[in-house]
Design a protein around this motif. Structure first.
Motif, PDB file in Angstrom:
ATOM      1  N   LEU A 165       4.125  11.763  51.886  1.00 54.54           N
ATOM      2  CA  LEU A 165       3.845  13.196  51.731  1.00 54.54           C
ATOM      3  C   LEU A 165       4.282  13.975  52.967  1.00 54.54           C
ATOM      4  N   ALA A 166       4.151  13.371  54.137  1.00 57.98           N
ATOM      5  CA  ALA A 166       4.535  14.067  55.366  1.00 57.98           C
ATOM      6  C   ALA A 166       6.023  14.368  55.402  1.00 57.98           C
ATOM      7  N   GLY A 201      15.222  13.157  43.606  1.00 56.56           N
ATOM      8  CA  GLY A 201      14.382  12.521  42.593  1.00 56.56           C
ATOM      9  C   GLY A 201      13.071  12.006  43.140  1.00 56.56           C
ATOM     10  N   SER A 202      13.108  11.355  44.300  1.00 56.37           N
ATOM     11  CA  SER A 202      11.885  10.809  44.872  1.00 56.37           C
ATOM     12  C   SER A 202      10.922  11.915  45.287  1.00 56.37           C
ATOM     13  N   ASP A 203      11.451  13.022  45.800  1.00 55.86           N
ATOM     14  CA  ASP A 203      10.584  14.146  46.175  1.00 55.86           C
ATOM     15  C   ASP A 203       9.906  14.750  44.943  1.00 55.86           C
ATOM     16  N   GLU A 223       6.946   8.691  34.173  1.00 57.51           N
ATOM     17  CA  GLU A 223       6.346   7.361  34.235  1.00 57.51           C
ATOM     18  C   GLU A 223       6.285   6.854  35.669  1.00 57.51           C
ATOM     19  N   ALA A 224       7.346   7.038  36.429  1.00 58.65           N
ATOM     20  CA  ALA A 224       7.358   6.571  37.814  1.00 58.65           C
ATOM     21  C   ALA A 224       6.290   7.267  38.640  1.00 58.65           C
ATOM     22  N   ALA A 225       6.039   8.557  38.371  1.00 54.34           N
ATOM     23  CA  ALA A 225       5.079   9.334  39.150  1.00 54.34           C
ATOM     24  C   ALA A 225       3.655   9.177  38.639  1.00 54.34           C
ATOM     25  N   ALA A 271       5.822  14.738  44.170  1.00 52.67           N
ATOM     26  CA  ALA A 271       5.092  15.949  43.807  1.00 52.67           C
ATOM     27  C   ALA A 271       4.418  15.781  42.445  1.00 52.67           C
ATOM     28  N   LEU A 272       5.114  15.165  41.495  1.00 52.50           N
ATOM     29  CA  LEU A 272       4.517  14.902  40.185  1.00 52.50           C
ATOM     30  C   LEU A 272       3.329  13.955  40.300  1.00 52.50           C
TER      31      LEU A 272
END
Length: 486
Positions: A333-334, A176-178, A151-153, A182-183
Protein backbone atom coordinates in the motif's frame (compact mmCIF):
# COMPACT_ATOMS: atom_id res chain seq x y z
CA UNK A 1 21.77 0.79 -1.66
CA UNK A 2 23.54 -0.14 1.59
CA UNK A 3 22.63 -2.84 4.15
CA UNK A 4 21.91 -0.07 6.65
CA UNK A 5 19.34 1.45 4.30
CA UNK A 6 17.64 -1.93 3.83
CA UNK A 7 17.58 -2.52 7.57
CA UNK A 8 16.20 0.94 8.29
CA UNK A 9 13.44 0.43 5.69
CA UNK A 10 12.35 -2.74 7.51
CA UNK A 11 12.45 -1.00 10.90
CA UNK A 12 10.24 1.76 9.50
CA UNK A 13 7.66 -0.85 8.50
CA UNK A 14 7.45 -2.16 12.05
CA UNK A 15 7.10 1.40 13.39
CA UNK A 16 4.26 2.05 10.96
CA UNK A 17 2.60 -1.21 12.01
CA UNK A 18 2.71 -0.08 15.63
CA UNK A 19 1.09 3.24 14.65
CA UNK A 20 -1.61 1.28 12.81
CA UNK A 21 -2.31 -0.72 15.96
CA UNK A 22 -2.51 2.49 17.98
CA UNK A 23 -5.13 3.79 15.53
CA UNK A 24 -7.15 0.56 15.89
CA UNK A 25 -7.13 0.89 19.69
CA UNK A 26 -7.89 4.61 19.89
CA UNK A 27 -10.21 5.45 16.96
CA UNK A 28 -13.84 4.37 17.33
CA UNK A 29 -14.93 4.22 13.70
CA UNK A 30 -11.86 2.15 12.85
CA UNK A 31 -12.90 -0.37 15.50
CA UNK A 32 -16.42 -0.56 14.07
CA UNK A 33 -14.99 -1.48 10.66
CA UNK A 34 -12.59 -4.07 12.18
CA UNK A 35 -9.84 -2.75 9.94
CA UNK A 36 -6.54 -4.64 10.39
CA UNK A 37 -3.61 -2.62 11.73
CA UNK A 38 -1.60 -3.41 8.60
CA UNK A 39 -4.22 -1.76 6.37
CA UNK A 40 -4.23 1.35 8.56
CA UNK A 41 -0.42 1.45 8.56
CA UNK A 42 -0.37 1.02 4.78
CA UNK A 43 -2.71 3.95 4.24
CA UNK A 44 -0.65 6.05 6.64
CA UNK A 45 2.53 5.21 4.70
CA UNK A 46 0.77 6.01 1.43
CA UNK A 47 -0.33 9.40 2.78
CA UNK A 48 3.20 10.24 3.97
CA UNK A 49 4.85 9.05 0.75
CA UNK A 50 5.34 10.54 -2.71
CA UNK A 51 1.81 9.84 -3.95
CA UNK A 52 0.09 12.24 -1.52
CA UNK A 53 2.43 14.25 0.72
CA UNK A 54 5.06 14.37 -2.03
CA UNK A 55 2.54 15.95 -4.43
CA UNK A 56 1.59 18.55 -1.81
CA UNK A 57 5.22 19.65 -1.45
CA UNK A 58 4.97 22.41 -4.05
CA UNK A 59 1.65 23.92 -2.84
CA UNK A 60 2.95 23.78 0.75
CA UNK A 61 6.33 25.21 -0.29
CA UNK A 62 8.18 22.26 1.17
CA UNK A 63 10.60 21.23 -1.59
CA UNK A 64 12.38 18.65 0.60
CA UNK A 65 9.21 16.50 0.46
CA UNK A 66 8.96 16.49 -3.34
CA UNK A 67 10.86 13.28 -4.08
CA UNK A 68 9.43 10.72 -1.67
CA UNK A 69 7.39 12.53 0.93
CA UNK A 70 8.97 11.76 4.31
CA UNK A 71 10.59 8.62 2.88
CA UNK A 72 13.77 8.45 0.83
CA UNK A 73 13.94 6.82 -2.59
CA UNK A 74 16.06 4.00 -1.14
CA UNK A 75 13.38 3.15 1.41
CA UNK A 76 10.70 3.07 -1.27
CA UNK A 77 12.86 0.85 -3.48
CA UNK A 78 13.15 -1.70 -0.67
CA UNK A 79 9.41 -1.60 -0.01
CA UNK A 80 8.60 -2.13 -3.70
CA UNK A 81 10.32 -5.53 -3.85
CA UNK A 82 9.09 -6.83 -0.48
CA UNK A 83 5.57 -7.93 -1.55
CA UNK A 84 6.92 -10.22 -4.25
CA UNK A 85 9.25 -11.86 -1.70
CA UNK A 86 6.91 -12.09 1.28
CA UNK A 87 3.98 -13.61 -0.63
CA UNK A 88 6.07 -16.76 -1.08
CA UNK A 89 6.51 -16.96 2.71
CA UNK A 90 2.74 -16.66 3.22
CA UNK A 91 1.93 -19.45 0.77
CA UNK A 92 4.83 -21.73 1.72
CA UNK A 93 3.56 -21.85 5.33
CA UNK A 94 -0.04 -22.45 4.29
CA UNK A 95 -0.13 -26.23 4.76
CA UNK A 96 2.87 -26.65 7.05
CA UNK A 97 1.90 -27.96 10.49
CA UNK A 98 -1.56 -29.05 9.31
CA UNK A 99 -3.02 -32.36 10.35
CA UNK A 100 -4.00 -34.90 7.73
CA UNK A 101 -7.80 -35.10 7.71
CA UNK A 102 -10.18 -37.83 6.68
CA UNK A 103 -11.13 -37.27 3.00
CA UNK A 104 -14.62 -38.63 3.71
CA UNK A 105 -15.25 -36.13 6.48
CA UNK A 106 -13.87 -33.27 4.40
CA UNK A 107 -16.06 -34.18 1.42
CA UNK A 108 -19.25 -34.57 3.45
CA UNK A 109 -18.89 -31.44 5.57
CA UNK A 110 -17.14 -29.07 3.19
CA UNK A 111 -18.68 -30.32 -0.08
CA UNK A 112 -21.65 -27.92 -0.18
CA UNK A 113 -19.47 -25.11 1.13
CA UNK A 114 -16.90 -25.89 -1.54
CA UNK A 115 -19.57 -25.34 -4.19
CA UNK A 116 -20.17 -21.88 -2.76
CA UNK A 117 -16.45 -21.12 -2.74
CA UNK A 118 -16.24 -22.22 -6.36
CA UNK A 119 -19.21 -20.01 -7.20
CA UNK A 120 -17.48 -16.97 -5.69
CA UNK A 121 -14.16 -17.58 -7.46
CA UNK A 122 -15.44 -18.59 -10.90
CA UNK A 123 -18.20 -15.99 -10.81
CA UNK A 124 -15.71 -13.21 -10.14
CA UNK A 125 -13.80 -14.28 -13.24
CA UNK A 126 -17.04 -14.38 -15.26
CA UNK A 127 -18.08 -10.88 -14.18
CA UNK A 128 -14.60 -9.44 -14.72
CA UNK A 129 -14.06 -10.96 -18.15
CA UNK A 130 -17.54 -10.08 -19.42
CA UNK A 131 -17.15 -6.47 -18.29
CA UNK A 132 -13.69 -6.24 -19.85
CA UNK A 133 -14.77 -7.77 -23.18
CA UNK A 134 -18.07 -5.94 -23.58
CA UNK A 135 -17.48 -2.59 -21.87
CA UNK A 136 -14.10 -1.71 -20.38
CA UNK A 137 -11.82 -2.68 -23.27
CA UNK A 138 -13.95 -1.21 -26.09
CA UNK A 139 -14.98 1.92 -24.20
CA UNK A 140 -11.96 2.76 -22.04
CA UNK A 141 -9.21 0.77 -23.75
CA UNK A 142 -8.50 -1.34 -20.66
CA UNK A 143 -6.00 -4.20 -21.00
CA UNK A 144 -7.54 -7.68 -21.65
CA UNK A 145 -5.83 -9.02 -18.50
CA UNK A 146 -8.18 -6.80 -16.47
CA UNK A 147 -10.69 -9.65 -16.63
CA UNK A 148 -8.69 -11.37 -13.87
CA UNK A 149 -8.59 -8.34 -11.57
CA UNK A 150 -11.68 -9.04 -9.45
CA UNK A 151 -10.71 -12.59 -8.55
CA UNK A 152 -7.06 -11.72 -7.92
CA UNK A 153 -8.07 -8.79 -5.68
CA UNK A 154 -11.24 -10.03 -3.96
CA UNK A 155 -10.61 -13.76 -3.65
CA UNK A 156 -6.84 -13.33 -3.52
CA UNK A 157 -6.57 -10.24 -1.32
CA UNK A 158 -3.70 -7.79 -0.98
CA UNK A 159 -1.05 -10.50 -0.92
CA UNK A 160 -2.02 -12.03 -4.23
CA UNK A 161 -2.62 -8.62 -5.81
CA UNK A 162 0.90 -7.55 -4.90
CA UNK A 163 2.43 -10.91 -5.77
CA UNK A 164 0.97 -10.79 -9.30
CA UNK A 165 2.72 -7.51 -10.11
CA UNK A 166 5.44 -9.09 -12.24
CA UNK A 167 2.89 -11.13 -14.21
CA UNK A 168 0.86 -8.01 -15.01
CA UNK A 169 4.01 -6.19 -16.11
CA UNK A 170 5.23 -9.11 -18.23
CA UNK A 171 2.08 -8.79 -20.34
CA UNK A 172 2.22 -5.01 -20.62
CA UNK A 173 -0.39 -4.15 -17.98
CA UNK A 174 1.86 -2.02 -15.77
CA UNK A 175 -0.96 -0.55 -13.67
CA UNK A 176 -2.68 -3.90 -13.14
CA UNK A 177 -1.18 -4.62 -9.73
CA UNK A 178 -2.05 -1.12 -8.47
CA UNK A 179 -5.65 -1.55 -9.60
CA UNK A 180 -5.74 -4.98 -7.96
CA UNK A 181 -4.43 -3.60 -4.66
CA UNK A 182 -7.01 -0.83 -4.69
CA UNK A 183 -9.76 -3.35 -5.50
CA UNK A 184 -8.54 -5.56 -2.65
CA UNK A 185 -8.96 -2.64 -0.27
CA UNK A 186 -12.49 -2.03 -1.56
CA UNK A 187 -13.27 -5.70 -1.11
CA UNK A 188 -11.92 -5.87 2.43
CA UNK A 189 -13.72 -2.77 3.70
CA UNK A 190 -17.02 -3.48 1.92
CA UNK A 191 -16.81 -7.13 3.00
CA UNK A 192 -16.80 -6.13 6.67
CA UNK A 193 -19.53 -3.49 6.27
CA UNK A 194 -21.87 -5.65 4.18
CA UNK A 195 -21.14 -8.77 6.23
CA UNK A 196 -22.08 -7.07 9.50
CA UNK A 197 -25.18 -5.55 7.85
CA UNK A 198 -26.33 -8.98 6.61
CA UNK A 199 -25.79 -10.48 10.08
CA UNK A 200 -27.92 -7.68 11.62
CA UNK A 201 -30.63 -8.28 9.01
CA UNK A 202 -30.58 -12.03 9.67
CA UNK A 203 -30.95 -11.47 13.43
CA UNK A 204 -33.95 -9.19 12.94
CA UNK A 205 -35.59 -11.66 10.55
CA UNK A 206 -34.94 -14.65 12.81
CA UNK A 207 -32.61 -16.31 10.29
CA UNK A 208 -29.59 -16.45 12.63
CA UNK A 209 -29.31 -19.71 14.56
CA UNK A 210 -26.56 -18.70 16.98
CA UNK A 211 -27.48 -15.11 17.93
CA UNK A 212 -30.44 -14.70 20.25
CA UNK A 213 -29.66 -11.28 21.71
CA UNK A 214 -28.27 -9.48 18.69
CA UNK A 215 -24.66 -8.54 18.04
CA UNK A 216 -22.61 -8.25 21.21
CA UNK A 217 -18.87 -7.67 21.07
CA UNK A 218 -16.63 -6.53 23.88
CA UNK A 219 -14.50 -3.40 23.66
CA UNK A 220 -11.39 -5.59 23.63
CA UNK A 221 -12.65 -7.48 20.57
CA UNK A 222 -13.38 -4.22 18.76
CA UNK A 223 -9.89 -2.98 19.59
CA UNK A 224 -8.38 -6.26 18.47
CA UNK A 225 -7.06 -7.15 21.92
CA UNK A 226 -7.48 -10.05 24.33
CA UNK A 227 -8.77 -9.59 27.86
CA UNK A 228 -6.26 -9.82 30.69
CA UNK A 229 -7.74 -13.09 31.95
CA UNK A 230 -7.80 -14.76 28.51
CA UNK A 231 -5.10 -17.38 28.15
CA UNK A 232 -4.53 -17.73 24.41
CA UNK A 233 -1.32 -19.57 23.49
CA UNK A 234 0.48 -18.09 20.50
CA UNK A 235 2.27 -21.32 19.56
CA UNK A 236 3.71 -24.55 20.95
CA UNK A 237 7.36 -25.31 21.60
CA UNK A 238 8.35 -28.24 19.39
CA UNK A 239 12.11 -28.15 19.97
CA UNK A 240 14.34 -27.23 22.88
CA UNK A 241 15.84 -23.75 22.47
CA UNK A 242 19.17 -25.13 23.64
CA UNK A 243 19.41 -26.97 20.30
CA UNK A 244 17.47 -24.61 18.01
CA UNK A 245 14.96 -21.89 18.68
CA UNK A 246 11.48 -23.20 17.69
CA UNK A 247 10.81 -20.06 15.62
CA UNK A 248 14.14 -20.55 13.84
CA UNK A 249 13.22 -24.15 13.08
CA UNK A 250 9.88 -23.17 11.58
CA UNK A 251 11.43 -20.36 9.54
CA UNK A 252 14.04 -22.80 8.24
CA UNK A 253 11.31 -25.22 7.13
CA UNK A 254 9.47 -22.36 5.39
CA UNK A 255 12.72 -21.49 3.62
CA UNK A 256 13.11 -25.13 2.56
CA UNK A 257 9.58 -25.15 1.16
CA UNK A 258 10.32 -22.00 -0.88
CA UNK A 259 13.55 -23.54 -2.15
CA UNK A 260 11.70 -26.69 -3.24
CA UNK A 261 9.11 -24.51 -4.94
CA UNK A 262 11.83 -22.60 -6.77
CA UNK A 263 13.42 -25.86 -7.96
CA UNK A 264 10.04 -27.13 -9.15
CA UNK A 265 9.31 -23.89 -10.99
CA UNK A 266 12.75 -23.83 -12.59
CA UNK A 267 12.36 -27.45 -13.68
CA UNK A 268 8.93 -26.83 -15.18
CA UNK A 269 10.17 -23.75 -17.00
CA UNK A 270 13.10 -25.71 -18.42
CA UNK A 271 10.81 -28.58 -19.44
CA UNK A 272 8.42 -26.15 -21.12
CA UNK A 273 11.25 -24.47 -23.05
CA UNK A 274 12.45 -27.85 -24.32
CA UNK A 275 9.09 -29.39 -25.24
CA UNK A 276 6.74 -26.64 -26.40
CA UNK A 277 8.32 -23.31 -25.49
CA UNK A 278 8.19 -22.03 -29.07
CA UNK A 279 4.40 -22.38 -29.25
CA UNK A 280 3.13 -21.98 -25.68
CA UNK A 281 4.56 -20.26 -22.61
CA UNK A 282 2.72 -20.62 -19.29
CA UNK A 283 5.38 -21.61 -16.77
CA UNK A 284 7.55 -18.74 -17.91
CA UNK A 285 5.04 -16.32 -16.36
CA UNK A 286 4.03 -18.41 -13.34
CA UNK A 287 5.06 -16.63 -10.11
CA UNK A 288 6.95 -18.43 -7.38
CA UNK A 289 4.36 -18.34 -4.59
CA UNK A 290 1.99 -21.13 -5.78
CA UNK A 291 4.99 -23.40 -6.27
CA UNK A 292 6.23 -22.45 -2.79
CA UNK A 293 2.85 -23.62 -1.50
CA UNK A 294 3.39 -26.93 -3.30
CA UNK A 295 6.84 -27.12 -1.73
CA UNK A 296 5.21 -26.76 1.69
CA UNK A 297 2.83 -29.62 0.91
CA UNK A 298 5.79 -31.84 -0.11
CA UNK A 299 7.65 -31.06 3.12
CA UNK A 300 4.55 -31.73 5.25
CA UNK A 301 3.82 -35.03 3.50
CA UNK A 302 7.41 -36.14 4.07
CA UNK A 303 7.28 -35.23 7.76
CA UNK A 304 3.97 -37.07 8.20
CA UNK A 305 5.26 -40.14 6.40
CA UNK A 306 8.42 -40.30 8.51
CA UNK A 307 6.55 -39.70 11.77
CA UNK A 308 8.10 -36.25 12.33
CA UNK A 309 5.02 -34.13 11.80
CA UNK A 310 5.09 -33.18 15.51
CA UNK A 311 8.13 -30.99 14.82
CA UNK A 312 5.94 -28.34 13.20
CA UNK A 313 3.25 -26.39 15.04
CA UNK A 314 0.42 -24.93 12.97
CA UNK A 315 0.00 -21.95 15.30
CA UNK A 316 3.67 -21.08 14.87
CA UNK A 317 3.18 -21.20 11.11
CA UNK A 318 0.17 -18.88 11.50
CA UNK A 319 2.39 -16.41 13.35
CA UNK A 320 5.00 -16.51 10.56
CA UNK A 321 2.29 -16.07 7.94
CA UNK A 322 0.76 -13.20 9.86
CA UNK A 323 4.05 -11.34 10.19
CA UNK A 324 4.84 -11.76 6.50
CA UNK A 325 1.35 -10.68 5.47
CA UNK A 326 1.37 -7.61 7.72
CA UNK A 327 4.67 -6.38 6.29
CA UNK A 328 3.54 -7.27 2.77
CA UNK A 329 0.33 -5.23 3.04
CA UNK A 330 2.08 -2.16 4.46
CA UNK A 331 4.83 -2.15 1.84
CA UNK A 332 2.38 -2.81 -1.00
CA UNK A 333 0.00 0.00 0.00
CA UNK A 334 2.87 2.38 0.73
CA UNK A 335 4.13 2.02 -2.86
CA UNK A 336 0.69 1.98 -4.49
CA UNK A 337 0.48 4.12 -7.64
CA UNK A 338 -2.51 6.44 -7.43
CA UNK A 339 -1.72 7.58 -10.96
CA UNK A 340 -2.67 4.17 -12.39
CA UNK A 341 -5.96 4.27 -10.47
CA UNK A 342 -6.70 7.85 -11.56
CA UNK A 343 -6.04 6.98 -15.20
CA UNK A 344 -8.50 4.07 -15.01
CA UNK A 345 -10.95 5.38 -12.43
CA UNK A 346 -14.02 4.54 -14.52
CA UNK A 347 -12.96 0.92 -14.93
CA UNK A 348 -11.95 0.73 -11.28
CA UNK A 349 -15.35 1.98 -10.16
CA UNK A 350 -17.26 -0.39 -12.44
CA UNK A 351 -15.20 -3.42 -11.39
CA UNK A 352 -15.58 -2.49 -7.71
CA UNK A 353 -19.36 -2.15 -7.87
CA UNK A 354 -19.80 -5.29 -9.97
CA UNK A 355 -17.53 -7.39 -7.73
CA UNK A 356 -19.22 -6.26 -4.52
CA UNK A 357 -22.73 -6.71 -5.98
CA UNK A 358 -21.99 -10.23 -7.23
CA UNK A 359 -20.45 -11.41 -3.96
CA UNK A 360 -23.36 -9.96 -1.97
CA UNK A 361 -25.79 -11.79 -4.27
CA UNK A 362 -24.03 -15.09 -3.61
CA UNK A 363 -24.24 -14.54 0.16
CA UNK A 364 -27.86 -13.38 0.37
CA UNK A 365 -29.54 -15.43 -2.39
CA UNK A 366 -27.39 -18.40 -3.31
CA UNK A 367 -25.93 -19.48 0.03
CA UNK A 368 -29.29 -20.15 1.77
CA UNK A 369 -30.24 -22.35 -1.20
CA UNK A 370 -27.10 -24.52 -0.91
CA UNK A 371 -26.35 -24.84 2.82
CA UNK A 372 -29.20 -26.69 4.56
CA UNK A 373 -28.24 -25.61 8.09
CA UNK A 374 -26.38 -22.68 9.67
CA UNK A 375 -26.27 -20.95 6.29
CA UNK A 376 -25.56 -17.53 7.82
CA UNK A 377 -22.84 -18.68 10.20
CA UNK A 378 -21.12 -20.72 7.50
CA UNK A 379 -21.86 -18.37 4.61
CA UNK A 380 -20.45 -15.14 6.06
CA UNK A 381 -17.05 -16.79 6.39
CA UNK A 382 -16.94 -17.62 2.68
CA UNK A 383 -18.24 -14.14 1.86
CA UNK A 384 -15.55 -12.42 3.93
CA UNK A 385 -12.81 -14.60 2.47
CA UNK A 386 -14.00 -13.95 -1.09
CA UNK A 387 -13.90 -10.19 -0.45
CA UNK A 388 -10.38 -9.87 0.87
CA UNK A 389 -8.57 -12.15 3.28
CA UNK A 390 -9.26 -15.18 5.42
CA UNK A 391 -9.12 -12.97 8.51
CA UNK A 392 -12.20 -11.09 7.26
CA UNK A 393 -14.13 -14.35 7.03
CA UNK A 394 -12.99 -15.38 10.51
CA UNK A 395 -14.08 -12.02 11.96
CA UNK A 396 -17.55 -12.32 10.43
CA UNK A 397 -17.92 -15.91 11.64
CA UNK A 398 -16.92 -14.78 15.12
CA UNK A 399 -19.61 -12.07 15.03
CA UNK A 400 -22.32 -14.43 13.74
CA UNK A 401 -21.34 -17.32 16.05
CA UNK A 402 -19.48 -15.90 19.07
CA UNK A 403 -19.77 -19.08 21.15
CA UNK A 404 -18.90 -21.58 18.37
CA UNK A 405 -22.30 -23.25 18.47
CA UNK A 406 -22.09 -24.21 14.79
CA UNK A 407 -19.48 -26.20 12.83
CA UNK A 408 -18.84 -23.11 10.69
CA UNK A 409 -15.15 -22.82 11.53
CA UNK A 410 -14.46 -26.49 10.85
CA UNK A 411 -16.27 -26.46 7.50
CA UNK A 412 -14.61 -23.19 6.56
CA UNK A 413 -11.16 -24.63 7.23
CA UNK A 414 -11.78 -27.78 5.19
CA UNK A 415 -13.22 -25.81 2.30
CA UNK A 416 -10.24 -23.46 2.33
CA UNK A 417 -7.81 -26.36 2.13
CA UNK A 418 -9.55 -27.55 -1.02
CA UNK A 419 -9.84 -24.09 -2.60
CA UNK A 420 -6.52 -22.41 -1.85
CA UNK A 421 -4.35 -24.59 -4.12
CA UNK A 422 -6.38 -23.38 -7.10
CA UNK A 423 -8.11 -20.04 -6.49
CA UNK A 424 -7.34 -16.96 -4.41
CA UNK A 425 -3.65 -17.08 -5.26
CA UNK A 426 -3.38 -20.74 -6.26
CA UNK A 427 -2.56 -22.34 -9.58
CA UNK A 428 -5.59 -21.03 -11.49
CA UNK A 429 -5.11 -17.48 -10.22
CA UNK A 430 -1.43 -17.57 -11.17
CA UNK A 431 -2.11 -19.02 -14.62
CA UNK A 432 -5.23 -16.97 -15.43
CA UNK A 433 -3.47 -14.00 -17.04
CA UNK A 434 -1.06 -16.10 -19.16
CA UNK A 435 -4.01 -18.26 -20.27
CA UNK A 436 -6.16 -15.25 -21.12
CA UNK A 437 -3.36 -13.57 -23.06
CA UNK A 438 -2.26 -16.66 -24.99
CA UNK A 439 -5.62 -18.32 -25.71
CA UNK A 440 -7.97 -15.34 -25.53
CA UNK A 441 -10.64 -14.27 -23.08
CA UNK A 442 -13.50 -16.33 -24.56
CA UNK A 443 -12.08 -19.87 -23.96
CA UNK A 444 -11.19 -19.00 -20.37
CA UNK A 445 -14.64 -17.45 -19.87
CA UNK A 446 -16.37 -20.60 -21.15
CA UNK A 447 -14.38 -22.79 -18.73
CA UNK A 448 -15.31 -20.55 -15.80
CA UNK A 449 -19.00 -20.57 -16.79
CA UNK A 450 -18.99 -24.38 -16.93
CA UNK A 451 -17.36 -24.59 -13.49
CA UNK A 452 -19.77 -22.04 -12.05
CA UNK A 453 -22.88 -23.81 -13.36
CA UNK A 454 -21.58 -27.22 -12.24
CA UNK A 455 -20.82 -25.93 -8.74
CA UNK A 456 -24.22 -24.28 -8.27
CA UNK A 457 -26.07 -27.28 -9.75
CA UNK A 458 -24.28 -29.71 -7.45
CA UNK A 459 -24.77 -27.50 -4.37
CA UNK A 460 -28.49 -27.01 -4.94
CA UNK A 461 -28.93 -30.70 -5.72
CA UNK A 462 -27.31 -31.61 -2.39
CA UNK A 463 -29.57 -29.12 -0.57
CA UNK A 464 -32.71 -30.68 -2.08
CA UNK A 465 -31.57 -34.19 -1.13
CA UNK A 466 -31.00 -33.15 2.49
CA UNK A 467 -34.38 -31.44 2.72
CA UNK A 468 -36.11 -34.45 1.16
CA UNK A 469 -34.38 -36.79 3.60
CA UNK A 470 -32.62 -38.73 0.84
CA UNK A 471 -29.23 -38.06 2.50
CA UNK A 472 -28.25 -37.08 6.03
CA UNK A 473 -26.99 -33.64 6.87
CA UNK A 474 -23.39 -34.15 8.07
CA UNK A 475 -23.65 -30.95 10.14
CA UNK A 476 -26.32 -32.52 12.36
CA UNK A 477 -24.16 -35.61 12.83
CA UNK A 478 -21.15 -33.52 13.83
CA UNK A 479 -23.23 -31.47 16.27
CA UNK A 480 -24.57 -34.66 17.86
CA UNK A 481 -21.03 -36.06 18.17
CA UNK A 482 -19.84 -32.84 19.83
CA UNK A 483 -22.73 -32.91 22.31
CA UNK A 484 -22.04 -36.57 23.13
CA UNK A 485 -18.35 -35.84 23.76
CA UNK A 486 -19.26 -32.85 25.95
Amino acid sequence: MTPNQIGFALILLTALLLLGKWMRVKIGWVQKLFLPSSILAGFLALALGPQILGRLAEPLNLPWLADGGVFTEEILEVWKVLPGLLISVVFAALFLGSKVMSPRKVARLAGPQLSIGMAYATGQYIIGILLTMLLLAPLFGLHPAAGALIEAAFEGGHGTAAGMKQVFEDFGFEGGSDLALALATVGLVSGIIIGVAVINWAVRKGKAECLDNGLQMSLEEQRGLYKKDENVPAAMMTSRPSSIEPLSLHLAVVGLAILIGWLLLSGLQWLESVLWGEHLQLMEYLPLFPMAMLGGVIVQLYLDKTGNGFLLDQQMMFRIQGLALDLLIISALATLSLTAIAQNWESFLILSVAGVAFSTFVLVWLTPRILPSFWLERGVGDFGQSMGVTATGLILMRIADPEDKSPALEAFGYKSLAMVPFFGGGMITAAAIPLIMQFGELPFLIVMIVLFVASVWWGMGHFKKVKAGDVDDPVEEIMEEAEAQA
